[in-house]
Design a protein around this motif. Structure first.
Motif, PDB file in Angstrom:
ATOM      1  N   UNK A   1       2.811  48.295  51.131  1.00 42.64           N
ATOM      2  CA  UNK A   1       3.329  46.972  51.512  1.00 42.64           C
ATOM      3  C   UNK A   1       4.798  47.046  51.901  1.00 42.64           C
ATOM      4  N   UNK A   2       5.580  47.767  51.118  1.00 35.32           N
ATOM      5  CA  UNK A   2       7.017  47.902  51.412  1.00 35.32           C
ATOM      6  C   UNK A   2       7.243  48.677  52.706  1.00 35.32           C
ATOM      7  N   UNK A   3       6.388  49.659  52.916  1.00 33.42           N
ATOM      8  CA  UNK A   3       6.548  50.518  54.093  1.00 33.42           C
ATOM      9  C   UNK A   3       6.400  49.737  55.391  1.00 33.42           C
ATOM     10  N   UNK A   4       5.384  48.874  55.434  1.00 34.28           N
ATOM     11  CA  UNK A   4       5.108  48.160  56.678  1.00 34.28           C
ATOM     12  C   UNK A   4       5.809  46.818  56.774  1.00 34.28           C
ATOM     13  N   UNK A   5       6.005  46.160  55.624  1.00 33.52           N
ATOM     14  CA  UNK A   5       6.477  44.767  55.672  1.00 33.52           C
ATOM     15  C   UNK A   5       7.746  44.528  54.868  1.00 33.52           C
ATOM     16  N   UNK A   6       8.249  45.528  54.171  1.00 36.89           N
ATOM     17  CA  UNK A   6       9.393  45.304  53.290  1.00 36.89           C
ATOM     18  C   UNK A   6      10.549  46.215  53.594  1.00 36.89           C
ATOM     19  N   UNK A   7      11.174  46.694  52.536  1.00 37.80           N
ATOM     20  CA  UNK A   7      12.399  47.477  52.660  1.00 37.80           C
ATOM     21  C   UNK A   7      12.155  48.811  53.367  1.00 37.80           C
ATOM     22  N   UNK A   8      10.894  49.272  53.373  1.00 41.86           N
ATOM     23  CA  UNK A   8      10.592  50.580  53.947  1.00 41.86           C
ATOM     24  C   UNK A   8      10.469  50.596  55.462  1.00 41.86           C
ATOM     25  N   UNK A   9      10.527  49.424  56.099  1.00 42.39           N
ATOM     26  CA  UNK A   9      10.390  49.387  57.570  1.00 42.39           C
ATOM     27  C   UNK A   9      11.480  50.230  58.205  1.00 42.39           C
ATOM     28  N   UNK A  10      11.064  51.198  58.999  1.00 47.41           N
ATOM     29  CA  UNK A  10      12.038  52.034  59.708  1.00 47.41           C
ATOM     30  C   UNK A  10      12.551  53.203  58.879  1.00 47.41           C
ATOM     31  N   UNK A  11      12.194  53.275  57.594  1.00 48.94           N
ATOM     32  CA  UNK A  11      12.654  54.405  56.780  1.00 48.94           C
ATOM     33  C   UNK A  11      11.625  55.523  56.831  1.00 48.94           C
ATOM     34  N   UNK A  12      12.097  56.774  56.774  1.00 50.47           N
ATOM     35  CA  UNK A  12      11.128  57.873  56.718  1.00 50.47           C
ATOM     36  C   UNK A  12      10.933  58.326  55.275  1.00 50.47           C
ATOM     37  N   UNK A  13      11.860  57.984  54.385  1.00 53.95           N
ATOM     38  CA  UNK A  13      11.630  58.356  52.982  1.00 53.95           C
ATOM     39  C   UNK A  13      12.053  57.228  52.055  1.00 53.95           C
TER      40      UNK A  13
END
Ligand SMILES: [Zn+2]
Length: 381
Positions: free
Chosen positions: A173-185
């Motif tokens: 959820x964070x990867x696609x819609x939260x803080x993880x957007x645009x992060x690789x790690x």
């Protein structure tokens, strides 16, 4: 992609060629999941043709996400952008697999009523989960072993069903819609009854060759520390998990407390409570420093049942278990200090974020897994 994007931007963000993007987008346009909204002029200062903008038709396919615990089921109805349209909490009557499957079936039927666009389900379960097969190999809190949960729920509901470990679902959820957007790690650590962790490395959620990866709860921080349920001594979880905290308070003569009572005592300056929560904070900080040293994570989110500042009262999930966001605020400075001391060199540059976790977030993570599976399916067809 979770909103509007030009094909040029998609090619840049994914590293795919424009031709590959066109091939990937075509089936999604054909089934109405994406929509072309016209041309956007090239960015100022750049040359080239106007870029065609594609938009997610968020309500073309709805998903239901469910966090399964031994006490309650938390369900959400989401669109393809993982916006929560409806939510429900159901107490668990009987945590045997067949009874939970029955309750999930009822919960899905309730959320699905009036929404024929519901096409898939995501389930989040704590423990050792094989996402590929939808099999729960072992879930200690549910006392389940080898439960083909995905298969059973798909059979009962007639909907494609994805099953994922709960912390990895949160990370998705964070990867696609939260803080993880645009992060690789990204590392996501949950603090509560257990200490969970899920890792995004080089843009991929790490599952581990044998279903185990990022077990920060069982990183050793004190060889002479308290016994952990895993059989070792001085694991992060033995010191910072709720049971460990309460046990040390009982040893100091404060039996029968909840985690909130310990936090209140610490805030009032009671020395045993201050010491026990400081130890817990240092254990978590040391554990996440180990993650940063091994992986060089860009961003580390520490959350749980929960941690950080307290949300507004109307923002709290119904029927949440004992434990409050404020219960862990006294741990925060100790987490950060231990991290700064233990992280090696530039690994200390990782952004550390401590924040509350609402139970609806778990269910939304499960929904994100269902969206990911659904989109992946169409992208390959
Ligand atoms: Zn352990």
């Amino acid at each position: 992609m979770t909103g509007d994007a030009s094909r040029t931007a998609l090619a840049r963000d994914t590293g795919l060629t424009p031709g590959a993007i066109t091939r990937a987008v075509r089936p999604l346009l054909e089934v109405g999941l994406l929509h072309e909204t016209g041309d956007r002029a090239p960015a100022e200062g750049t040359l080239g043709r106007p870029a065609t903008v594609v938009t997610v038709q968020a309500e073309a396919h709805l998903v239901i996400g469910v966090k399964v615990t031994a006490d309650e089921l938390f369900g959400v109805l989401c669109d393809l952008r993982c916006r929560v349209l409806d939510e429900v909490t159901v107490p668990v009557r009987d945590h045997r697999p067949e009874a939970i499957v029955e309750q999930i079936t009822d919960l899905v039927a309730g959320l699905r009523a009036g929404h024929p666009e519901v096409g898939s389900i995501g389930l989040a379960v704590s423990g050792d989960v094989d996402a590929a097969s939808g099999h729960v190999a072992y879930s200690p809190f549910l006392t389940w072993r080898d439960v083909p949960l995905g298969e059973q729920v798909a059979e009962r509901t007639g909907l494609a069903t994805t099953v994922e470990n709960d912390v990895r679902a949160l990370l998705t959820g964070e990867r696609w819609y939260g803080v993880g957007r645009g992060l690789s790690s990204l590392a996501l650590v949950t603090v509560g009854t257990g200490i969970g962790c899920a890792l995004l490395v080089n843009g991929q959620v790490v599952h581990g060759s044998f279903g185990v990866a990022g077990e920060v709860g069982h990183v050793l921080v004190d060889p002479d520390g308290p016994l952990c349920h895993c059989g070792n001594r001085g694991c992060v979880e033995a010191i910072a998990g709720t049971a460990g905290i309460l046990e040390r308070m009982a040893q100091a003569g404060f039996g029968g407390l909840g985690i909130g009572d310990v936090a209140d005592l610490a805030r009032s300056g009671q020395p045993d409570a201050v010491r026990v929560l400081a130890d817990a904070g240092r254990a978590v900080g040391t554990g996440i420093a180990t993650i940063a040293n091994l992986l060089g994570a860009q961003h580390i989110v520490i959350t749980g049942e929960a941690i950080g500042s307290s949300p507004a009262p109307d923002d709290r999930g119904e029927g949440r278990p004992a434990g409050d966001e404020r219960d862990y605020d006294v741990m925060d400075p100790h987490v950060r200090r231990a991290f700064e001391q233990r992280a090696f060199g530039s690994a200390a540059s990782a952004a550390i974020e401590l924040r509350p976790l609402r139970f609806v977030d778990w269910a939304r993570g499960a929904a994100a897994c269902a969206v990911e599976d659904f989109v992946t399916h169409y992208g390959r067809s």
